[in-house]
Design an enzyme around this catalytic site. Structure first.
Site, PDB file in Angstrom:
ATOM      1  N   GLU A   1       0.846  -1.191   0.000  1.00 51.47           N
ATOM      2  CA  GLU A   1       0.000   0.000   0.000  1.00 51.47           C
ATOM      3  C   GLU A   1       0.887   1.249   0.000  1.00 51.47           C
ATOM      4  OE1 GLU A   1      -3.911   1.605   2.436  1.00 51.47           O
ATOM      5  OE2 GLU A   1      -2.325   0.659   3.594  1.00 51.47           O
TER       6      GLU A   1
ATOM      7  N   LYS B   1     -10.146   1.149  -2.582  1.00 52.40           N
ATOM      8  CA  LYS B   1     -10.293   0.691  -1.194  1.00 52.40           C
ATOM      9  C   LYS B   1     -11.602   1.193  -0.574  1.00 52.40           C
ATOM     10  CE  LYS B   1      -7.638   0.924   3.174  1.00 52.40           C
ATOM     11  NZ  LYS B   1      -6.501   1.647   3.808  1.00 52.40           N
TER      12      LYS B   1
ATOM     13  N   CYS C   1      -5.046  -3.450   2.764  1.00 54.35           N
ATOM     14  CA  CYS C   1      -4.735  -3.132   4.167  1.00 54.35           C
ATOM     15  C   CYS C   1      -5.907  -3.276   5.146  1.00 54.35           C
ATOM     16  CB  CYS C   1      -4.128  -1.731   4.250  1.00 54.35           C
ATOM     17  SG  CYS C   1      -3.235  -1.430   5.808  1.00 54.35           S
TER      18      CYS C   1
END
Length: 270
Positions: free
Chosen positions: A43, A114, A157
């Site tokens: 990330e 995300k 993440c």
């Protein structure tokens, strides 16, 4: 699907785009020289810095990062997951935290914005408000179906704390799931490994978890320990705490064995 080597890259990205890309290229080269055909970056691999700096440079970061990823895929003839990087969202002054999958021809195979944003007061005294600069994605992540590499599921993440997202990927047939991350040092020491193993075990899939490590800027410290984990939850490779790579073999025979021995996905009631 064939057996092949995959690599999860571990970086200490800083507020310097060109420096980060150079570091990433060096480690991609190392992974390829060891035989990796599928490579994941972490990330925020191309820029980690203060939020205002990220926003100010977002257009350049997005443009240069996409060029870099396509160049690396073509040069090394690999499939590469571009960890994540910011892409400006029109008329918002914010960005998407974006990951893209690129094939050896430099063609984009899949993209994911995300959906879970890290807005947390960490007990070490640091406060994170990802939503202050990032627009949450509206779509669940895709699974890309590859005849040679298996079915590849995307995530980023903080998603790792939401098992329903990974059950969605499992329902779509994911064999291998990416979890590129910049986990904080404080939460990582207690939660990183166990969450990765849980996602692998409960969905009987491989996990490729590239990671940030060390001090990225100011008080921002990341946990490291990029990992590749098999469908039984066995840690096949761990990059430790320094920049480097975790590399391991992805085996269809292992997937079949675990899914035969523990057919939990077939036993779901809800």
């Amino acid at each position: 699907m064939k057996s092949y080597l995959a690599a999860a890259i571990q970086l200490t990205s800083v507020p310097n785009l060109q420096k980060n890309l150079a570091q990433a290229e060096e480690l991609i080269d190392l992974a390829v020289r060891q035989g990796a055909e599928l490579v994941s970056l972490p990330e925020n691999f191309s820029f980690m810095g203060e939020e205002n700096d990220k926003l100010g440079q977002a257009e350049a970061i997005a443009r240069e990062t996409e060029i870099f990823l396509k160049k690396m895929a073509q040069r090394f003839q690999i499939t590469i997951l571009g960890g994540s990087f910011p892409i400006p969202v029109e008329n918002t002054g914010k960005v998407y935290n974006t990951t893209i999958l690129i094939d050896p021809n430099g063609q984009e195979l899949a993209r994911y914005y995300k959906v879970h944003l890290f807005d947390v007061n960490v007990p070490d005294g640091n406060t994170y408000r990802e939503s202050s600069t990032v627009v949450a994605g509206k779509q669940l992540p895709p699974v890309y179906f590859s005849e040679t590499l298996g079915n590849l599921g995307l995530s980023v993440c903080y998603d790792v704390r939401f098992p329903e997202l990974y059950r969605h990927l499992a329902d779509k047939g994911a064999d291998v799931v990416f979890i590129p991350a910049a986990f904080t040092a404080f939460t990582g020491k207690d939660h990183w490994q166990v969450l990765l193993q849980a996602r692998a075990i409960e969905n009987t899939c491989y996990i490729i978890a590239a990671a940030q490590t060390g001090t990225n800027y100011a008080r921002r410290q990341t946990h490291g320990h990029a990992m590749i984990i098999d469908p039984w939850g066995v840690i096949l490779a761990d990059a430790g705490e320094q920049p480097g790579i975790a590399i391991a073999e992805i085996k269809p025979t292992r997937l079949e064995q675990v899914r035969r021995q523990m057919p939990s996905l077939q036993h779901r009631v809800f």
